[in-house]
Write a protein that holds these residues in place. Sequence first.
Motif, PDB file in Angstrom:
ATOM      1  N   ASP A   1      42.060  47.657  27.321  1.00 25.48           N
ATOM      2  CA  ASP A   1      42.673  48.962  27.509  1.00 25.48           C
ATOM      3  C   ASP A   1      43.453  49.317  26.247  1.00 25.48           C
ATOM      4  OD1 ASP A   1      45.140  47.672  27.585  1.00 25.48           O
ATOM      5  OD2 ASP A   1      45.515  48.062  29.696  1.00 25.48           O
ATOM      6  N   ASN A   2      44.091  50.474  26.252  1.00 29.69           N
ATOM      7  CA  ASN A   2      44.757  50.949  25.039  1.00 29.69           C
ATOM      8  C   ASN A   2      46.003  50.148  24.680  1.00 29.69           C
ATOM      9  OD1 ASN A   2      42.818  52.903  24.778  1.00 29.69           O
ATOM     10  ND2 ASN A   2      44.035  54.518  25.705  1.00 29.69           N
ATOM     11  N   ASN A   3      46.474  49.310  25.591  1.00 31.99           N
ATOM     12  CA  ASN A   3      47.630  48.456  25.322  1.00 31.99           C
ATOM     13  C   ASN A   3      47.231  47.037  24.952  1.00 31.99           C
ATOM     14  OD1 ASN A   3      49.809  50.369  25.937  1.00 31.99           O
ATOM     15  ND2 ASN A   3      49.040  50.271  28.030  1.00 31.99           N
ATOM     16  N   GLY A   4      45.915  46.794  24.815  1.00 34.63           N
ATOM     17  CA  GLY A   4      45.447  45.470  24.436  1.00 34.63           C
ATOM     18  C   GLY A   4      45.308  44.507  25.586  1.00 34.63           C
ATOM     19  N   ASN A   5      45.352  44.991  26.830  1.00 38.02           N
ATOM     20  CA  ASN A   5      45.124  44.128  27.982  1.00 38.02           C
ATOM     21  C   ASN A   5      43.624  43.958  28.216  1.00 38.02           C
ATOM     22  OD1 ASN A   5      47.939  43.807  28.927  1.00 38.02           O
ATOM     23  ND2 ASN A   5      47.817  46.012  29.271  1.00 38.02           N
ATOM     24  N   LEU A   6      43.234  42.765  28.602  1.00 33.76           N
ATOM     25  CA  LEU A   6      41.828  42.472  28.859  1.00 33.76           C
ATOM     26  C   LEU A   6      41.505  42.734  30.322  1.00 33.76           C
ATOM     27  CD1 LEU A   6      39.095  41.289  27.866  1.00 33.76           C
ATOM     28  CD2 LEU A   6      39.920  39.066  28.687  1.00 33.76           C
ATOM     29  N   ILE A   7      40.544  43.622  30.563  1.00 32.77           N
ATOM     30  CA  ILE A   7      40.082  43.939  31.914  1.00 32.77           C
ATOM     31  C   ILE A   7      38.700  43.320  32.092  1.00 32.77           C
ATOM     32  CG2 ILE A   7      39.750  45.743  33.618  1.00 32.77           C
ATOM     33  CD1 ILE A   7      42.517  45.734  32.222  1.00 32.77           C
ATOM     34  N   GLN A   8      38.501  42.606  33.190  1.00 39.80           N
ATOM     35  CA  GLN A   8      37.200  41.983  33.452  1.00 39.80           C
ATOM     36  C   GLN A   8      36.775  42.227  34.891  1.00 39.80           C
ATOM     37  OE1 GLN A   8      38.371  37.928  31.996  1.00 39.80           O
ATOM     38  NE2 GLN A   8      36.503  38.124  30.778  1.00 39.80           N
ATOM     39  N   VAL A   9      35.492  42.465  35.045  1.00 38.85           N
ATOM     40  CA  VAL A   9      34.889  42.588  36.371  1.00 38.85           C
ATOM     41  C   VAL A   9      33.949  41.415  36.549  1.00 38.85           C
ATOM     42  CG1 VAL A   9      33.387  43.954  37.863  1.00 38.85           C
ATOM     43  CG2 VAL A   9      35.070  45.095  36.404  1.00 38.85           C
ATOM     44  N   SER A  10      34.108  40.693  37.645  1.00 37.48           N
ATOM     45  CA  SER A  10      33.236  39.558  37.947  1.00 37.48           C
ATOM     46  C   SER A  10      32.467  39.858  39.222  1.00 37.48           C
ATOM     47  CB  SER A  10      34.063  38.277  38.125  1.00 37.48           C
ATOM     48  OG  SER A  10      33.221  37.204  38.533  1.00 37.48           O
ATOM     49  N   ASN A  11      31.179  40.144  39.080  1.00 41.06           N
ATOM     50  CA  ASN A  11      30.361  40.400  40.263  1.00 41.06           C
ATOM     51  C   ASN A  11      30.162  39.139  41.094  1.00 41.06           C
ATOM     52  OD1 ASN A  11      30.045  43.124  39.702  1.00 41.06           O
ATOM     53  ND2 ASN A  11      28.230  42.791  38.440  1.00 41.06           N
ATOM     54  N   SER A  12      30.090  37.990  40.427  1.00 47.38           N
ATOM     55  CA  SER A  12      29.882  36.743  41.168  1.00 47.38           C
ATOM     56  C   SER A  12      31.118  36.373  41.986  1.00 47.38           C
ATOM     57  CB  SER A  12      29.523  35.608  40.208  1.00 47.38           C
ATOM     58  OG  SER A  12      30.566  35.385  39.274  1.00 47.38           O
ATOM     59  N   ARG A  13      32.294  36.642  41.431  1.00 45.74           N
ATOM     60  CA  ARG A  13      33.536  36.355  42.166  1.00 45.74           C
ATOM     61  C   ARG A  13      34.031  37.550  42.976  1.00 45.74           C
ATOM     62  NH1 ARG A  13      37.460  32.259  38.772  1.00 45.74           N
ATOM     63  NH2 ARG A  13      35.876  30.671  38.348  1.00 45.74           N
ATOM     64  N   LYS A  14      33.339  38.681  42.818  1.00 35.95           N
ATOM     65  CA  LYS A  14      33.656  39.899  43.560  1.00 35.95           C
ATOM     66  C   LYS A  14      35.127  40.283  43.408  1.00 35.95           C
ATOM     67  CE  LYS A  14      29.995  39.186  46.974  1.00 35.95           C
ATOM     68  NZ  LYS A  14      29.129  40.178  46.319  1.00 35.95           N
ATOM     69  N   ALA A  15      35.559  40.377  42.152  1.00 39.93           N
ATOM     70  CA  ALA A  15      36.955  40.705  41.888  1.00 39.93           C
ATOM     71  C   ALA A  15      37.104  41.301  40.500  1.00 39.93           C
ATOM     72  CB  ALA A  15      37.836  39.466  42.031  1.00 39.93           C
ATOM     73  N   VAL A  16      38.249  41.965  40.291  1.00 39.29           N
ATOM     74  CA  VAL A  16      38.637  42.517  38.997  1.00 39.29           C
ATOM     75  C   VAL A  16      39.842  41.734  38.500  1.00 39.29           C
ATOM     76  CG1 VAL A  16      39.345  44.596  37.765  1.00 39.29           C
ATOM     77  CG2 VAL A  16      37.839  44.788  39.746  1.00 39.29           C
ATOM     78  N   PHE A  17      39.890  41.457  37.186  1.00 41.07           N
ATOM     79  CA  PHE A  17      40.948  40.628  36.623  1.00 41.07           C
ATOM     80  C   PHE A  17      41.640  41.348  35.465  1.00 41.07           C
ATOM     81  CE2 PHE A  17      37.947  37.871  38.658  1.00 41.07           C
ATOM     82  CZ  PHE A  17      38.713  36.864  39.240  1.00 41.07           C
ATOM     83  N   ILE A  18      42.975  41.150  35.356  1.00 42.32           N
ATOM     84  CA  ILE A  18      43.762  41.607  34.208  1.00 42.32           C
ATOM     85  C   ILE A  18      44.287  40.373  33.503  1.00 42.32           C
ATOM     86  CG2 ILE A  18      45.690  43.006  33.393  1.00 42.32           C
ATOM     87  CD1 ILE A  18      45.793  44.327  36.101  1.00 42.32           C
ATOM     88  N   ASN A  19      43.917  40.220  32.226  1.00 43.77           N
ATOM     89  CA  ASN A  19      44.407  39.075  31.448  1.00 43.77           C
ATOM     90  C   ASN A  19      44.273  37.761  32.215  1.00 43.77           C
ATOM     91  OD1 ASN A  19      45.138  40.819  29.355  1.00 43.77           O
ATOM     92  ND2 ASN A  19      47.174  41.132  30.198  1.00 43.77           N
ATOM     93  N   GLY A  20      43.140  37.594  32.888  1.00 43.12           N
ATOM     94  CA  GLY A  20      42.857  36.362  33.607  1.00 43.12           C
ATOM     95  C   GLY A  20      43.426  36.280  35.005  1.00 43.12           C
ATOM     96  N   ASN A  21      44.240  37.250  35.429  1.00 46.65           N
ATOM     97  CA  ASN A  21      44.818  37.256  36.770  1.00 46.65           C
ATOM     98  C   ASN A  21      44.124  38.296  37.636  1.00 46.65           C
ATOM     99  OD1 ASN A  21      46.918  35.335  36.132  1.00 46.65           O
ATOM    100  ND2 ASN A  21      47.944  36.990  35.022  1.00 46.65           N
ATOM    101  N   GLN A  22      43.892  37.966  38.896  1.00 48.38           N
ATOM    102  CA  GLN A  22      43.148  38.862  39.767  1.00 48.38           C
ATOM    103  C   GLN A  22      43.937  40.133  40.060  1.00 48.38           C
ATOM    104  OE1 GLN A  22      40.722  37.246  43.011  1.00 48.38           O
ATOM    105  NE2 GLN A  22      41.652  38.730  44.388  1.00 48.38           N
ATOM    106  N   LEU A  23      43.309  41.269  39.825  1.00 50.29           N
ATOM    107  CA  LEU A  23      43.886  42.561  40.152  1.00 50.29           C
ATOM    108  C   LEU A  23      43.527  42.971  41.564  1.00 50.29           C
ATOM    109  CD1 LEU A  23      45.075  45.412  39.647  1.00 50.29           C
ATOM    110  CD2 LEU A  23      42.935  46.007  38.519  1.00 50.29           C
ATOM    111  N   ALA A  24      42.245  42.880  41.898  1.00 53.64           N
ATOM    112  CA  ALA A  24      41.790  43.293  43.230  1.00 53.64           C
ATOM    113  C   ALA A  24      40.478  42.612  43.553  1.00 53.64           C
ATOM    114  CB  ALA A  24      41.606  44.807  43.283  1.00 53.64           C
TER     115      ALA A  24
END
Length: 369
Positions: free
Chosen positions: A274-297
């Motif tokens: 994102d524009n603040n340098g945070n890493l956003i990841q979507v994992s289809n296998s884990r069925k979750a969204v992560f911010i900087n390695g921590n689960q968002l939802a």
Amino acid sequence: MKPITILSAICLLLAQTGKAQFFNKLKQKAQSAVTNAVTGNSNQQVSTSGGSSATGNNSSATSSGFDASKYGTPSFTLEAGERIVYGEATLSIINNLTLIKVITAKDRQYYLYENGTRKGPFNTPPVDKLDNWRSNGDYYNSNDKETNWQPYVVKGILSVDGKSYGEYLQLTKFYHNKAKKRFYGVGVKMEQNAMAVYLVSDKGARKIPLPTEQLLISDNDELGGVIVNATQYNAKTPEETYKIITNDDFYVLLSNGKTLGPFAAVQASQSWLDNNGNLIQVSNSRKAVFINGNQLAAFGDSMNGDGKAFVNSNGKSGAWFERGNLYFTDGTQIIDYALQPAVSVENGKEVLNWLSIQNKQVYVCKKDL
């Protein structure tokens, strides 16, 4: 010196697969969203993230557990026989103030509500008066950003915007924003009879262990980076550098010299900054969204990862928007009642704003990120 063939094999191994199918799928969904953005009755559905649908709720029905008045106040109330023109609404943030525009229909004529003030009638939907109309999905992925690198490397010299950035044999990934004079790439060169790889940008060059075709670029093009497995990042010998370990922890090396991580691998299907340098990841296998390695939802029943993250600048909290739903890190869920989310800053706090339609009223809702 390691043979070039080994590096080529590693490049192929690290290259993303299924990219064409993924973006064809998004294209089809976007086309579906545009097709569905037409006037309907109270039983129709409004196009939201990913081109799927969520209840528009023009009728008097109330979603189980949701009360729009808990999150905001009505901007306006629909008149008898009036209905929303589905998909035709915008919420913009101007000087940290929300600007709401919604198109409605009644008796074969159309009206524009602007922050509660009704204008019209119009013979056709006045979509030209909306602010930067966008589908509610507004999905972003830095893999969309790519520029042909070959014209920028002439006689082995990388030159961008009239400035030389040194000798490179080739670039495995490259992107140039000509308007902002920002560029990012992964360049390969020879150093002391060995292959060397660099993350290159208008800010300079940063050495990385191996070539990669995954280049992370922020939405505003002000930051770039690459993901490096912890095994390669911490390697002490060339032999250790070439080790490939499944589900290895990783770091994110940024063009501004900073390093994020280490983060635990999440089998990410998509990754971006994102524009603040945070890493956003979507994992289809884990069925979750992560911010900087921590689960968002975690994925709900109607989620497939084609959405948008809204993250606090500190990277510790946020929300995920998909298919008319909002999922916050504190566990709050707004199901079927979220449209056009956008971030503002109020009294030093980052706030997520969105539209909700309930009981024939259009609410402007907000919640701290």
